[in-house]
Scaffold this motif. Structure first.
Motif, PDB file in Angstrom:
ATOM      1  N   ALA A 294      15.003 -25.360   9.968  1.00 34.05           N
ATOM      2  CA  ALA A 294      14.336 -24.213   9.393  1.00 34.05           C
ATOM      3  C   ALA A 294      14.476 -24.488   7.847  1.00 34.05           C
ATOM      4  N   ILE A 295      13.353 -23.764   7.181  1.00 27.93           N
ATOM      5  CA  ILE A 295      12.831 -23.659   5.854  1.00 27.93           C
ATOM      6  C   ILE A 295      14.188 -23.248   5.202  1.00 27.93           C
ATOM      7  N   ARG A 296      14.432 -23.800   3.896  1.00 28.84           N
ATOM      8  CA  ARG A 296      15.604 -23.361   3.240  1.00 28.84           C
ATOM      9  C   ARG A 296      15.479 -21.931   2.903  1.00 28.84           C
ATOM     10  N   ARG A 297      16.785 -21.409   3.320  1.00 26.10           N
ATOM     11  CA  ARG A 297      17.018 -19.899   3.092  1.00 26.10           C
ATOM     12  C   ARG A 297      17.717 -19.842   1.701  1.00 26.10           C
ATOM     13  N   GLY A 298      16.968 -18.899   0.833  1.00 25.30           N
ATOM     14  CA  GLY A 298      17.468 -18.571  -0.357  1.00 25.30           C
ATOM     15  C   GLY A 298      17.629 -17.145  -0.824  1.00 25.30           C
ATOM     16  N   GLU A 299      18.314 -16.865  -1.801  1.00 23.82           N
ATOM     17  CA  GLU A 299      18.569 -15.539  -2.414  1.00 23.82           C
ATOM     18  C   GLU A 299      17.721 -15.158  -3.692  1.00 23.82           C
ATOM     19  N   ILE A 300      17.048 -14.024  -3.530  1.00 21.09           N
ATOM     20  CA  ILE A 300      16.039 -13.789  -4.855  1.00 21.09           C
ATOM     21  C   ILE A 300      16.564 -12.355  -5.183  1.00 21.09           C
ATOM     22  N   PRO A 301      17.615 -12.481  -5.992  1.00 26.19           N
ATOM     23  CA  PRO A 301      18.279 -10.962  -6.442  1.00 26.19           C
ATOM     24  C   PRO A 301      17.302 -10.295  -7.199  1.00 26.19           C
ATOM     25  N   GLY A 302      17.445  -8.989  -6.667  1.00 29.99           N
ATOM     26  CA  GLY A 302      16.425  -7.824  -7.338  1.00 29.99           C
ATOM     27  C   GLY A 302      14.904  -7.651  -6.638  1.00 29.99           C
ATOM     28  N   LEU A 303      14.872  -8.734  -5.573  1.00 30.73           N
ATOM     29  CA  LEU A 303      13.469  -8.549  -4.960  1.00 30.73           C
ATOM     30  C   LEU A 303      13.587  -7.255  -3.933  1.00 30.73           C
ATOM     31  N   ARG A 304      14.514  -6.780  -3.446  1.00 28.19           N
ATOM     32  CA  ARG A 304      14.739  -5.553  -2.599  1.00 28.19           C
ATOM     33  C   ARG A 304      14.211  -4.406  -3.579  1.00 28.19           C
ATOM     34  N   GLU A 305      14.893  -4.430  -4.683  1.00 31.62           N
ATOM     35  CA  GLU A 305      14.673  -3.096  -5.497  1.00 31.62           C
ATOM     36  C   GLU A 305      13.214  -3.145  -6.010  1.00 31.62           C
ATOM     37  N   PHE A 306      12.721  -4.260  -6.195  1.00 27.79           N
ATOM     38  CA  PHE A 306      11.051  -4.376  -6.852  1.00 27.79           C
ATOM     39  C   PHE A 306      10.185  -3.779  -5.451  1.00 27.79           C
ATOM     40  N   LEU A 307      10.511  -4.353  -4.201  1.00 24.75           N
ATOM     41  CA  LEU A 307       9.830  -3.845  -3.061  1.00 24.75           C
ATOM     42  C   LEU A 307       9.853  -2.275  -3.083  1.00 24.75           C
ATOM     43  N   LEU A 308      10.943  -1.869  -3.365  1.00 24.48           N
ATOM     44  CA  LEU A 308      11.116  -0.295  -3.001  1.00 24.48           C
ATOM     45  C   LEU A 308      10.352   0.395  -4.069  1.00 24.48           C
ATOM     46  N   GLN A 309       9.619  -0.179  -5.043  1.00 29.24           N
ATOM     47  CA  GLN A 309       9.091   0.576  -6.117  1.00 29.24           C
ATOM     48  C   GLN A 309       7.621   0.560  -5.880  1.00 29.24           C
ATOM     49  N   ILE A 310       7.123  -0.077  -4.679  1.00 27.73           N
ATOM     50  CA  ILE A 310       5.917   0.167  -4.378  1.00 27.73           C
ATOM     51  C   ILE A 310       5.435   1.198  -4.253  1.00 27.73           C
ATOM     52  N   ARG A 311       4.269   1.647  -4.510  1.00 27.15           N
ATOM     53  CA  ARG A 311       3.699   3.167  -4.324  1.00 27.15           C
ATOM     54  C   ARG A 311       2.063   2.852  -4.052  1.00 27.15           C
ATOM     55  N   PRO A 312       1.406   3.559  -3.230  1.00 23.81           N
ATOM     56  CA  PRO A 312       0.088   3.499  -3.216  1.00 23.81           C
ATOM     57  C   PRO A 312      -0.593   4.577  -4.343  1.00 23.81           C
ATOM     58  N   ASP A 313      -1.672   3.976  -4.689  1.00 21.24           N
ATOM     59  CA  ASP A 313      -2.489   4.630  -5.754  1.00 21.24           C
ATOM     60  C   ASP A 313      -3.427   5.635  -5.058  1.00 21.24           C
ATOM     61  N   LEU A 314      -2.940   6.926  -5.145  1.00 20.13           N
ATOM     62  CA  LEU A 314      -3.867   8.117  -4.425  1.00 20.13           C
ATOM     63  C   LEU A 314      -5.223   8.448  -5.302  1.00 20.13           C
ATOM     64  N   LEU A 315      -4.999   7.866  -6.577  1.00 20.11           N
ATOM     65  CA  LEU A 315      -6.334   8.226  -7.222  1.00 20.11           C
ATOM     66  C   LEU A 315      -7.550   7.274  -6.984  1.00 20.11           C
ATOM     67  N   ASP A 316      -7.178   5.966  -6.838  1.00 22.42           N
ATOM     68  CA  ASP A 316      -8.292   4.860  -6.787  1.00 22.42           C
ATOM     69  C   ASP A 316      -8.200   4.253  -5.446  1.00 22.42           C
ATOM     70  N   SER A 317      -7.960   4.866  -4.189  1.00 21.03           N
ATOM     71  CA  SER A 317      -7.491   4.044  -3.020  1.00 21.03           C
ATOM     72  C   SER A 317      -8.696   3.195  -2.500  1.00 21.03           C
ATOM     73  N   ASN A 318      -9.867   3.305  -3.113  1.00 20.18           N
ATOM     74  CA  ASN A 318     -11.073   2.495  -2.454  1.00 20.18           C
ATOM     75  C   ASN A 318     -11.145   1.381  -3.341  1.00 20.18           C
ATOM     76  N   SER A 319     -10.420   0.970  -4.428  1.00 22.16           N
ATOM     77  CA  SER A 319     -10.476  -0.136  -5.074  1.00 22.16           C
ATOM     78  C   SER A 319      -9.649  -1.350  -4.054  1.00 22.16           C
ATOM     79  N   TYR A 320     -10.070  -2.506  -4.125  1.00 21.48           N
ATOM     80  CA  TYR A 320      -9.764  -3.619  -3.167  1.00 21.48           C
ATOM     81  C   TYR A 320      -8.267  -3.742  -3.450  1.00 21.48           C
ATOM     82  N   GLY A 321      -7.808  -3.960  -4.486  1.00 20.70           N
ATOM     83  CA  GLY A 321      -6.327  -4.305  -4.548  1.00 20.70           C
ATOM     84  C   GLY A 321      -5.430  -3.275  -4.302  1.00 20.70           C
ATOM     85  N   LYS A 322      -5.724  -1.907  -4.649  1.00 23.26           N
ATOM     86  CA  LYS A 322      -5.024  -1.128  -4.172  1.00 23.26           C
ATOM     87  C   LYS A 322      -5.015  -0.640  -2.879  1.00 23.26           C
ATOM     88  N   THR A 323      -6.004  -0.980  -2.113  1.00 27.99           N
ATOM     89  CA  THR A 323      -6.134  -0.723  -0.711  1.00 27.99           C
ATOM     90  C   THR A 323      -5.225  -1.630   0.090  1.00 27.99           C
TER      91      THR A 323
END
Length: 836
Positions: A294-323
């Motif tokens: 298996a590919i080497r497993r690693g620890e990435i401290p702080g990644l989970r907290e970063f993922l929890l900060q993801i929020r959709p952009d309700l004002l510009d939902s049609n832009s490609y990146g936000k979509t």
């Protein structure tokens, strides 16, 4: 997804599994491809790159005063889309978005993280390598990408398949599995793995493949049934599978139907840690205990907290990146934004508010306990960052380029960044070293995984070791065998060999027409040994050693010589001493009765000399018994030759005296006695013995007899014997004795009919006849007798001839002296002559 910065990094990730591309009719402008089947893991890979960029920007010691940005594209697991995305990244134009008939986008990137597929990486690097655009893949494993001539700017943070194959071989070697089957996919990944594995096994000699089968891409029942039949009939208990989970699903259905158990699976990184669909209670009786890379497993401290900060952009939902974020939100919470982005949401559902809580939903997106490809993305971003940092720390006038110049961001040539990327060397927070070799490959390391079947019926995949590679020690495997679950009744590793190990004392002989792992164990031949298992040949023992019955080590050869302790030696010794004592007794009798007529007749002095020489003859036979030494070898033949010459010379002189007396008794023959007086007799004996002494001296000086270890009679035994040195010398010695004996016989034969007072001639005739008969028989028997038997034959001939002379010459006289004293008178002797 994109973020502005002073330096832009590009990324290619499979955020969707599939794509739909319209037919090219060449009658209208083709529509843009659409992607569907959202891939949560691919999206997490993209977010991992975003996290790494943010972490670097917040690190004051890495790239100070420089802000990194990124532009990330979805390749939709499609070659055409990934290739178009890569070209857009390096050109800075987004072909997907056209506003007011103008192509817009971020500045061109200085490097790309991706792609995930070897096929797409090959295609993209073939073009970008022409412009030396750095590309660091996190999942492309094909060893063909190590060709720096074709892909001069390609790097990767995942080991190539070449190392994976060597890691597989290390596991096979560790458990002694030399006989295995191989299953591969019907693509470059599988075929290249098969070639590499067969090549490595051939070079290392660690094992053989019992069969190589290609799994069909679709569910071909007949072909799967045939493959499973091959697996059932094969004696290989280990199966190596370079496949993906989709192929294994079809195969396992057939294995379950035929109930094929007792196999040890060795999985490639394609399905070891990611095939959750196979880890079911129904399949664990067959797949439990699987070992895999298996590919080497690693620890990435702080990644989970970063993922929890993801929020959709309700004002510009049609832009490609936000979509892309919005679609993740819709996929995770099974809702949709209003209005729904065309072509993105599959089906209906509740309306998304954007306030949903990620922590309250069961999603693999937040599971960071098994970060493997994400860890490679993390290392790839840092590799580019460290190479940029090294480049910016260059001191003007001390640079590595023409005129000791340094590269700058304002005038950066991408080949200059490749130069620094080739020399990057750093350590991750998890403790793994990251550097690239001359082929752009990272320092290889893999985790070894084991599929554990828990008592409650559930399954888990646990880490039981790792395989590392280094330039100095090659591949090293570290396994915690106590943690490994074996899906066998013995709870031990299965044995998988074509032929059982050849024990010491045997050697391997390959079976004709079969792989080299199939062989017969042939015992070593006599005189050869082998003290290791599975040897290709046996080693000859040293000259003085021989193989033991088990043929596993050499033992000193048995030594053989005519010993005093064996029955034959004892008999010869006793006979020699008996003859010596008999001579002494006869000599004593003759001395005691030396004044009697029968002793005085025919020269008593010569009779005493004959008895003394016979005594020496009996004693010299003892020199032929015992371990041969230099002095015994030199002395035995000299003593034997001189002793017998003395004896035969005395007998010859006695015979000549008898002949002279007979002639003297005739008219006119008195003068012949003056030539055979006492002094003449002694002188004659001395002269005849001197000739033999000269022969012995010349023999000993020119080619002296010496001890010799003879191995030609018995291979497993050393026969100690005395080599005669010069056969000519030995022949002359015997010939001289024979000549004197024949001469004595002829003279005695001529005077055998003399008057009875001189009847000793008859005794001499008979004694010489026995003597000659013994030694004539001795020569062929001696030549044909092996080893110590030759010494025994010679000793026996000495004793037989000595006893023959003793008995025939002195037996009748002792009989008269001891038992018929009335006949031991001059009158009786003369009377007997008158009667005649």
């Amino acid at each position: 997804m994109q973020k502005s910065g002073d330096v832009i990094l590009g990324g290619l990730f499979p955020v969707h599994f599939f794509s739909s591309i319209s037919d090219l009719l060449f009658t209208s402008q083709p529509e843009q491809p659409t992607c569907h089947s959202f891939n949560v893991q691919g999206f997490r890979l993209a977010q991992t790159m975003a996290f790494a960029v943010d972490e670097i920007n917040n690190n004051s010691s890495l790239l100070p005063n420089v802000t990194l940005g990124y532009t990330l594209y979805d390749n939709c697991a499609e070659l055409g889309i990934g290739f178009r995305g890569a070209l857009s990244l390096v050109s800075g134009q987004e072909e997907q978005i056209i506003l007011h008939n103008t192509c817009v986008g971020n500045p061109p990137v200085v490097g790309i993280v991706g792609d995930s597929s070897s096929t797409r990486s090959i295609a993209i690097s073939s073009v970008l390598g022409l412009y030396r655009v750095p590309m660091v893949s996190y999942f492309a494993t094909c060893s063909c990408l190590s060709d720096r001539q074709k892909y001069p700017s390609f790097f990767r943070t995942i080991p190539s398949d070449a190392f994976q194959v060597r890691a597989m071989i290390q596991i096979l070697k560790h458990f002694g599995w030399t006989w295995a089957g191989l299953l591969i996919t019907d693509d470059d990944y599988g075929f290249h793995a098969a070639r590499s594995l067969q090549s490595e096994l051939s070079v290392s000699g660690e094992g053989c493949l019992a069969y190589v089968e290609v799994l069909p891409t679709d569910k071909d029942t007949d072909e799967l049934r045939r493959i499973v039949d091959v697996m059932k009939k094969s004696t290989a208990r280990v199966v190596i599978a370079f496949v993906f989970e989709t192929h294994m699903i079809n195969l396992m259905e057939e294995i379950e139907r035929q109930n094929v158990t007792g196999l040890q699976w060795l999985a490639s990184e394609g399905w070891t840690a990611t095939a959750a669909v196979l880890q079911t209670p129904e399949l664990m009786p067959y797949l439990g205990g699987t070992l895999g890379i298996a590919i080497r497993r690693g620890e990435i401290p702080g990644l989970r907290e970063f993922l929890l900060q993801i929020r959709p952009d309700l004002l510009d939902s049609n832009s490609y990146g936000k979509t892309m974020v919005n679609e993740f939100w819709e996929f995770t919470f099974q809702c949709r934004f209003a209005p729904a982005p065309a072509g993105w949401v599959e089906g209906g559902g509740a309306i998304c508010t954007g306030q949903e809580d990620l922590e309250n939903v069961n999603t693999e997106f937040l599971d960071i306990s098994n970060l493997r490809p994400e860890y490679n993305v993390y290392k790839a971003v840092y590799a580019l960052a460290y190479s940029l940092d090294d480049m910016l720390q260059c001191k003007p006038g001390r640079g590595p380029f023409s005129g000791h110049s340094c590269a700058t961001l304002q005038s950066l040539e991408l080949w200059e960044l490749v130069y620094y990327l080739e020399r990057v060397n750093f350590t991750t927070p998890f403790g793994d070293q990251v550097s690239f070799d001359e082929n752009g490959d990272v320092v290889p390391i893999y985790d070894v995984m084991n599929w554990l079947w828990l008592p409650d019926g559930s399954t888990t995949v646990q880490n039981v070791g790792e395989v590392k590679g280094s330039a100095f020690k090659g591949e090293e495997i570290l396994l915690d065998e106590d943690k490994i679950f074996w899906n066998f009744n013995s709870k031990k590793p299965v044995q998988s060999v074509c032929s059982e190990s050849c024990p010491p004392g045997t050697h391997m002989v390959r079976k004709k027409g079969e792989p080299k792992c199939c062989f017969d164990c042939i015992p070593c031949s006599d005189g050869k040994v082998n003290n290791i298992s599975n040897s290709l040949g046996c080693t000859s023992c040293p000259e003085d050693f021989w193989s033991n019955p088990q043929r596993d080590h050499c033992v000193p050869k048995k030594t053989e010589f005519l010993s005093y302790h064996e029955p034959l030696g004892i008999c010869l010794t006793a006979t020699s001493l008996l003859g010596t004592c008999t001579c002494a007794v006869v000599l004593g009798i003759f001395i005691y009765h030396h004044k009697t007529p029968i002793v005085r007749a025919n020269n008593s002095e010569l009779s005493f000399q004959v008895l003394l020489s016979l005594k020496l003859c009996f004693l010299c036979s003892l020199l032929f018994i015992g371990r041969p030494r230099l002095w015994t070898c030199q002395l035995r033949h000299a003593a034997f030759g001189i002793s017998f010459v003395l004896c035969v010379s005395c007998i010859l002189v006695k015979t000549m005296v008898v002949l002279a007396v007979f002639k003297a008794s005739k008219p006119g023959g008195v003068t012949s006695l003056k030539w055979f007086g006492a002094m003449q007799q002694r002188g004659t004996v001395l002269c005849l013995a001197s000739v033999q002494a000269a022969i012995c001296t010349a023999w000993l000086v020119s080619a002296s007899p010496s001890p010799h270890k003879n191995t030609k009679y018995h291979n497993d035994m050393i026969v100690y014997e005395c080599a005669v040195g010069s056969p000519v010398g030995f022949a002359v010695l015997l010939g001289y004795i024979g000549m004197l004996a024949v001469l004595s016989f002829l003279i005695a034969f001529l005077v055998r009919n003399l008057p009875d007072s001189f009847n000793e001639a008859k005794l001499i005739t008979f004694s010489m006849l026995i003597f000659c008969a013994v030694w004539v028989a001795f020569v062929p028997v001696y030549i044909s007798s092996p080893g110590n038997y030759a010494d025994a034959v010679e000793a026996f001939a000495i004793l037989a001839s000595s006893f023959g002379l003793l008995i025939t010459l002195f037996g009748p006289k002792c009989y008269i002296i001891l038992l018929k004293p009335e006949l031991n008178t001059k009158k009786a002797i003369m009377g007997r002559g008158a009667e005649l």
